[in-house]
Design a protein around this motif. Sequence first.
Motif, PDB file in Angstrom:
ATOM      1  N   ASN A 181       0.837  -1.200   0.000  1.00 27.18           N
ATOM      2  CA  ASN A 181       0.000   0.000   0.000  1.00 27.18           C
ATOM      3  C   ASN A 181       0.869   1.247   0.000  1.00 27.18           C
ATOM      4  O   ASN A 181       2.031   1.207   0.391  1.00 27.18           O
ATOM      5  CB  ASN A 181      -0.912   0.009   1.227  1.00 27.18           C
ATOM      6  CG  ASN A 181      -1.896  -1.139   1.193  1.00 27.18           C
ATOM      7  OD1 ASN A 181      -2.543  -1.372   0.181  1.00 27.18           O
ATOM      8  ND2 ASN A 181      -1.979  -1.874   2.283  1.00 27.18           N
ATOM      9  N   GLU A 182       0.266   2.348  -0.414  1.00 29.80           N
ATOM     10  CA  GLU A 182       0.967   3.625  -0.369  1.00 29.80           C
ATOM     11  C   GLU A 182       0.724   4.281   0.978  1.00 29.80           C
ATOM     12  O   GLU A 182      -0.238   3.984   1.661  1.00 29.80           O
ATOM     13  CB  GLU A 182       0.429   4.567  -1.454  1.00 29.80           C
ATOM     14  CG  GLU A 182       0.699   4.088  -2.859  1.00 29.80           C
ATOM     15  CD  GLU A 182       0.370   5.167  -3.900  1.00 29.80           C
ATOM     16  OE1 GLU A 182       0.338   6.362  -3.544  1.00 29.80           O
ATOM     17  OE2 GLU A 182       0.150   4.809  -5.056  1.00 29.80           O
ATOM     18  N   PHE A 183       1.616   5.165   1.345  1.00 26.01           N
ATOM     19  CA  PHE A 183       1.313   6.017   2.490  1.00 26.01           C
ATOM     20  C   PHE A 183       1.589   7.452   2.072  1.00 26.01           C
ATOM     21  O   PHE A 183       2.287   7.728   1.104  1.00 26.01           O
ATOM     22  CB  PHE A 183       2.142   5.647   3.720  1.00 26.01           C
ATOM     23  CG  PHE A 183       3.459   6.373   3.798  1.00 26.01           C
ATOM     24  CD1 PHE A 183       4.533   5.963   3.052  1.00 26.01           C
ATOM     25  CD2 PHE A 183       3.604   7.501   4.603  1.00 26.01           C
ATOM     26  CE1 PHE A 183       5.737   6.647   3.098  1.00 26.01           C
ATOM     27  CE2 PHE A 183       4.809   8.190   4.654  1.00 26.01           C
ATOM     28  CZ  PHE A 183       5.876   7.759   3.898  1.00 26.01           C
TER      29      PHE A 183
ATOM     30  N   VAL B 256       4.999  13.935   1.504  1.00 18.39           N
ATOM     31  CA  VAL B 256       5.795  12.782   1.092  1.00 18.39           C
ATOM     32  C   VAL B 256       4.826  11.627   0.906  1.00 18.39           C
ATOM     33  O   VAL B 256       3.880  11.475   1.676  1.00 18.39           O
ATOM     34  CB  VAL B 256       6.910  12.435   2.121  1.00 18.39           C
ATOM     35  CG1 VAL B 256       6.354  12.214   3.509  1.00 18.39           C
ATOM     36  CG2 VAL B 256       7.716  11.223   1.665  1.00 18.39           C
ATOM     37  N   HIS B 257       5.009  10.879  -0.173  1.00 14.19           N
ATOM     38  CA  HIS B 257       4.207   9.661  -0.322  1.00 14.19           C
ATOM     39  C   HIS B 257       5.021   8.590  -1.018  1.00 14.19           C
ATOM     40  O   HIS B 257       6.078   8.862  -1.570  1.00 14.19           O
ATOM     41  CB  HIS B 257       2.857   9.935  -1.002  1.00 14.19           C
ATOM     42  CG  HIS B 257       2.909  10.117  -2.485  1.00 14.19           C
ATOM     43  ND1 HIS B 257       3.278  11.297  -3.083  1.00 14.19           N
ATOM     44  CD2 HIS B 257       2.605   9.266  -3.496  1.00 14.19           C
ATOM     45  CE1 HIS B 257       3.196  11.170  -4.405  1.00 14.19           C
ATOM     46  NE2 HIS B 257       2.792   9.942  -4.685  1.00 14.19           N
ATOM     47  N   SER B 258       4.509   7.363  -0.938  1.00 11.57           N
ATOM     48  CA  SER B 258       5.267   6.236  -1.480  1.00 11.57           C
ATOM     49  C   SER B 258       4.617   5.709  -2.744  1.00 11.57           C
ATOM     50  O   SER B 258       3.408   5.854  -2.950  1.00 11.57           O
ATOM     51  CB  SER B 258       5.358   5.114  -0.437  1.00 11.57           C
ATOM     52  OG  SER B 258       4.076   4.597  -0.138  1.00 11.57           O
ATOM     53  N   HIS B 259       5.450   5.128  -3.572  1.00 12.92           N
ATOM     54  CA  HIS B 259       4.999   4.394  -4.758  1.00 12.92           C
ATOM     55  C   HIS B 259       5.439   2.946  -4.603  1.00 12.92           C
ATOM     56  O   HIS B 259       6.621   2.699  -4.364  1.00 12.92           O
ATOM     57  CB  HIS B 259       5.632   4.967  -6.030  1.00 12.92           C
ATOM     58  CG  HIS B 259       4.989   6.220  -6.520  1.00 12.92           C
ATOM     59  ND1 HIS B 259       5.455   6.913  -7.616  1.00 12.92           N
ATOM     60  CD2 HIS B 259       3.906   6.892  -6.084  1.00 12.92           C
ATOM     61  CE1 HIS B 259       4.683   7.972  -7.831  1.00 12.92           C
ATOM     62  NE2 HIS B 259       3.739   7.994  -6.900  1.00 12.92           N
ATOM     63  N   PRO B 260       4.508   2.009  -4.728  1.00 14.42           N
ATOM     64  CA  PRO B 260       4.903   0.600  -4.600  1.00 14.42           C
ATOM     65  C   PRO B 260       5.597   0.066  -5.854  1.00 14.42           C
ATOM     66  O   PRO B 260       5.737  -1.138  -6.018  1.00 14.42           O
ATOM     67  CB  PRO B 260       3.568  -0.116  -4.343  1.00 14.42           C
ATOM     68  CG  PRO B 260       2.517   0.792  -4.864  1.00 14.42           C
ATOM     69  CD  PRO B 260       3.070   2.186  -4.893  1.00 14.42           C
TER      70      PRO B 260
ATOM     71  N   PRO C 299       5.961  11.703 -10.446  1.00 10.31           N
ATOM     72  CA  PRO C 299       4.597  12.012 -10.006  1.00 10.31           C
ATOM     73  C   PRO C 299       3.569  11.737 -11.104  1.00 10.31           C
ATOM     74  O   PRO C 299       3.839  11.982 -12.281  1.00 10.31           O
ATOM     75  CB  PRO C 299       4.661  13.513  -9.684  1.00 10.31           C
ATOM     76  CG  PRO C 299       5.806  14.041 -10.467  1.00 10.31           C
ATOM     77  CD  PRO C 299       6.773  12.907 -10.662  1.00 10.31           C
ATOM     78  N   SER C 300       2.419  11.234 -10.707  1.00 12.02           N
ATOM     79  CA  SER C 300       1.311  11.047 -11.644  1.00 12.02           C
ATOM     80  C   SER C 300       0.586  12.395 -11.768  1.00 12.02           C
ATOM     81  O   SER C 300       0.779  13.279 -10.941  1.00 12.02           O
ATOM     82  CB  SER C 300       0.354   9.987 -11.105  1.00 12.02           C
ATOM     83  OG  SER C 300      -0.255  10.462  -9.914  1.00 12.02           O
ATOM     84  N   PRO C 301      -0.269  12.548 -12.787  1.00  9.88           N
ATOM     85  CA  PRO C 301      -1.060  13.784 -12.871  1.00  9.88           C
ATOM     86  C   PRO C 301      -1.878  14.023 -11.600  1.00  9.88           C
ATOM     87  O   PRO C 301      -2.036  15.157 -11.151  1.00  9.88           O
ATOM     88  CB  PRO C 301      -1.977  13.529 -14.074  1.00  9.88           C
ATOM     89  CG  PRO C 301      -1.257  12.519 -14.903  1.00  9.88           C
ATOM     90  CD  PRO C 301      -0.495  11.659 -13.932  1.00  9.88           C
TER      91      PRO C 301
END
Length: 119
Positions: A21-23, A66-70, A76-78
């Motif tokens: 999961n992302e956080f 700050v966030h994570s990508h699995p 970054p996405s749009p």
Amino acid sequence: MKIRRDVIRLALEIARESYPNEFIALLTGRKGIIEELIFLPFQAGETSAIIHMDMLPLGYKIYGTVHSHPSPNCSPSPQDIQMFMKHGIIHIIVCYPFSEDSWACYDKSGNPISIEVID
Ligand SMILES: [Zn+2]
């Protein structure tokens, strides 16, 4: 703008624990130095992450997120950029495998920027 190394390390650690999961968390600090993460309830939806800013304690200056990508893609996405524009000026993405250098920093428009890491 600078960031403390232990903030990056903490973000990477939480990303590993949250995987797959992302956080997401907010970046805060003082005098242009990011020193802490603030965790607020969030919903990581298909289209964008919604952070419950109404839960933010008073007195914190929000520098960014700050966030994570699995995945190994730290771009970054749009949807990320929409979220960046709402919350501060510095945005960090940590990506799989969440090793010491598995992260990137962006401005609120999603342009890559560098940030000084201090001990
Ligand atoms: Zn993202």
